[in-house]
Design an enzyme around this catalytic site. Sequence first.
Site, PDB file in Angstrom:
ATOM      1  N   SER A 241    -112.696  -1.275 -31.238  1.00  0.00           N
ATOM      2  CA  SER A 241    -113.322  -0.423 -32.246  1.00  0.00           C
ATOM      3  C   SER A 241    -112.973  -0.859 -33.669  1.00  0.00           C
ATOM      4  O   SER A 241    -111.820  -1.149 -33.984  1.00  0.00           O
ATOM      5  CB  SER A 241    -112.873   1.027 -32.048  1.00  0.00           C
TER       6      SER A 241
ATOM      7  N   TYR B 244    -128.123  -5.134 -29.256  1.00  0.00           N
ATOM      8  CA  TYR B 244    -129.040  -4.156 -28.672  1.00  0.00           C
ATOM      9  C   TYR B 244    -130.521  -4.419 -28.933  1.00  0.00           C
ATOM     10  O   TYR B 244    -131.299  -4.622 -28.018  1.00  0.00           O
ATOM     11  CB  TYR B 244    -128.678  -2.742 -29.154  1.00  0.00           C
TER      12      TYR B 244
ATOM     13  N   HIS C 254    -127.228   3.366 -26.150  1.00  0.00           N
ATOM     14  CA  HIS C 254    -125.970   2.870 -26.721  1.00  0.00           C
ATOM     15  C   HIS C 254    -126.063   2.383 -28.168  1.00  0.00           C
ATOM     16  O   HIS C 254    -125.058   2.219 -28.835  1.00  0.00           O
ATOM     17  CB  HIS C 254    -125.464   1.730 -25.825  1.00  0.00           C
TER      18      HIS C 254
ATOM     19  N   SER D 284    -114.176  -2.302 -20.572  1.00  0.00           N
ATOM     20  CA  SER D 284    -113.975  -1.325 -21.635  1.00  0.00           C
ATOM     21  C   SER D 284    -113.027  -0.237 -21.146  1.00  0.00           C
ATOM     22  O   SER D 284    -113.164   0.251 -20.025  1.00  0.00           O
ATOM     23  CB  SER D 284    -115.325  -0.704 -21.998  1.00  0.00           C
ATOM     24  N   GLN D 285    -112.067   0.110 -22.006  1.00  0.00           N
ATOM     25  CA  GLN D 285    -111.188   1.243 -21.692  1.00  0.00           C
ATOM     26  C   GLN D 285    -111.846   2.503 -22.253  1.00  0.00           C
ATOM     27  O   GLN D 285    -112.120   2.581 -23.441  1.00  0.00           O
ATOM     28  CB  GLN D 285    -109.813   1.070 -22.334  1.00  0.00           C
TER      29      GLN D 285
ATOM     30  N   PRO E 191    -124.744   3.454 -21.105  1.00  0.00           N
ATOM     31  CA  PRO E 191    -123.613   3.902 -20.284  1.00  0.00           C
ATOM     32  C   PRO E 191    -123.788   5.376 -19.914  1.00  0.00           C
ATOM     33  O   PRO E 191    -124.604   6.078 -20.520  1.00  0.00           O
ATOM     34  CB  PRO E 191    -122.416   3.734 -21.220  1.00  0.00           C
TER      35      PRO E 191
END
Length: 610
Positions: free
Chosen positions: A420, A79, A304, A520-521, A92
């Site tokens: 994660s 980032y 984010h 991404s889920q 997002p």
Amino acid sequence: MFLYQVLPKIPVPPLKQTLDTYLKCVQHLVKEEQFKKTKTIVEKFGAQGGVGEILQNKLLERRDKTSNWVYDYWLEDMYLNNRLALPVNSSPAMVFQTQNFRDHKDALRFAALLSVNHHLPHCQLAGTPLCMEQYYRLFTSYRYPGLKTDTLKVDINAASSAPEHMIIACKNQFFVLDVVANNKQLNETEILSQLEKIMKMSENAEERHPPFGILTSDGRTEWAQAREELIKDQTNRDSLALIESSICVVCLDEPCDLPPSDTNRALMMLHGGGRERNGANRWYDKSMQFVIGMDGVCGVVCEHSPFEGIVMVECSEFLMKHITGSPSRMVQQSSAKALPPPRRLLWKCSSNIQAFLRASGERLQRLVNNLDMDVFTFEAYGKDFIKKQKMSPDAFIQVALQLAFYKCKGRLVSTYESASLRRFQGGRVDNIRSALPEALAFVKSMADERAGFTDSEKIKRLKEAVKAQTDYTIAAITGMGIDNHLLGLLKVSKELNMEKPEIFCDETYVKSNHFILSTSQVPTTVKMFCCYGPVVPNGYGACYNPQPNHIVFSVSSFWENTETSSAVFVKALNEGLLEIRDLCNRSAAAATKTSESSQTAAAKPYKSGK
């Protein structure tokens, strides 16, 4: 505190294991000649007494001295060092179901319900305690733009003392709404009355300031330069300080006058439709921006860097459940106490700042015109069907995404799926590399008509691909992924002022970190979906939300790139998901037939040959 004492530290994986996995992940994505070169470089790097071993030992020392050896490296790389604009490229958005507001007051009532500060739920993953630090950052973080690198500031004290104010954006103007008056938190009715006052104030054309929010939509270096110009004046410094120390930003948007499709709502959340619509009615540096459109287009936009998408989802669901559970008739005001009026933020605008505003507006418009978004709901089946096949829905969908890409391009490319790490102290994410050799073997069998693979060969390859994806996922979430490890080794080499190790200069490493497919889920239990832009100019963003009987996909790409098309990708994805379902159904039917015929054979009486 943050459950630190009970959570383990993220491990540093064994060097050989990471290097072996790296070679396995890249071999089929580069030309044979290039892979030979890479293999030699990797073997030299991992040799006993070699550079890799020196760096690995340094990382192990770092792990012992810090609570999380990768966190700072990862945050900068992912980032803070990134110079691209936050909207589309980084932030997002969560898109809520369209709200049916009868009038402005209804919309403001919804905003008031969203704005009342709630305590967030604590989380566990099937009995595993998770690091809660990201939750404490939801309303206490601010990302400051820098000329070379940004700074993420988290006000740890703000979590313990109740925050005092939020910022309301309305008609590109910014207002301070104190949520505490006379030492008491304002209730929903009081917030509603303050929002009504703000709306009136925003209509006063004589007091209107230029749209300063648009500066935050620019590239990070450009915004840092504009900010340096802004802070020369005390008025601007005061206004910035109030925004930077607020709980969140609530954006009251004008109707966007577009058909109310999922795709259009996603676009409105990601970039506000540019300077002509609501693109300047934002402040992108603030971690949480709640967007309430007067036409019912609502959602959340997140900066984010302080937290992952799942934290934004849980916060959004928590608030939406609270709103749904609230009676539409507002609580009556308990005391007729006079509230201090909301305050408009004031700005001083020099000719230099006007030039920055113009340039930022133009660049945002280019970004808006460039984003090719396609939100698609696949309705033939959802996770219930996948579970009946005894497969992980996430791994199954990842394999389907690989098939879709292969249908479009006839090859696989470096793919990112976030994993994660919240079971560890300060854990954020690592990468699941979904373009695995087993996925390639499966998609080839599905796409190659001439080779004439049988259904049983195809289903065997599908199961192998899903298993490989599941195994990689487990490795990544338990701290055994390769991306963070390789990044750590690279960063340590810089800290030691070494010449950049050859492995990181190699074409394969560069290519393997150019994620053409960024996935991404983001599952939800409330009707809403998440979306984001691609991470590279020639790439796709693919966010998916598996539900029992359908799957929502948000696919994004850039119009400027002729190699990509969101509609083409969605068409291939739809076809691929149907083909995999048909394959599963045919295989199940064949298996049933086989077992029935063997039962029939077993039931027949034995006759002697006489």
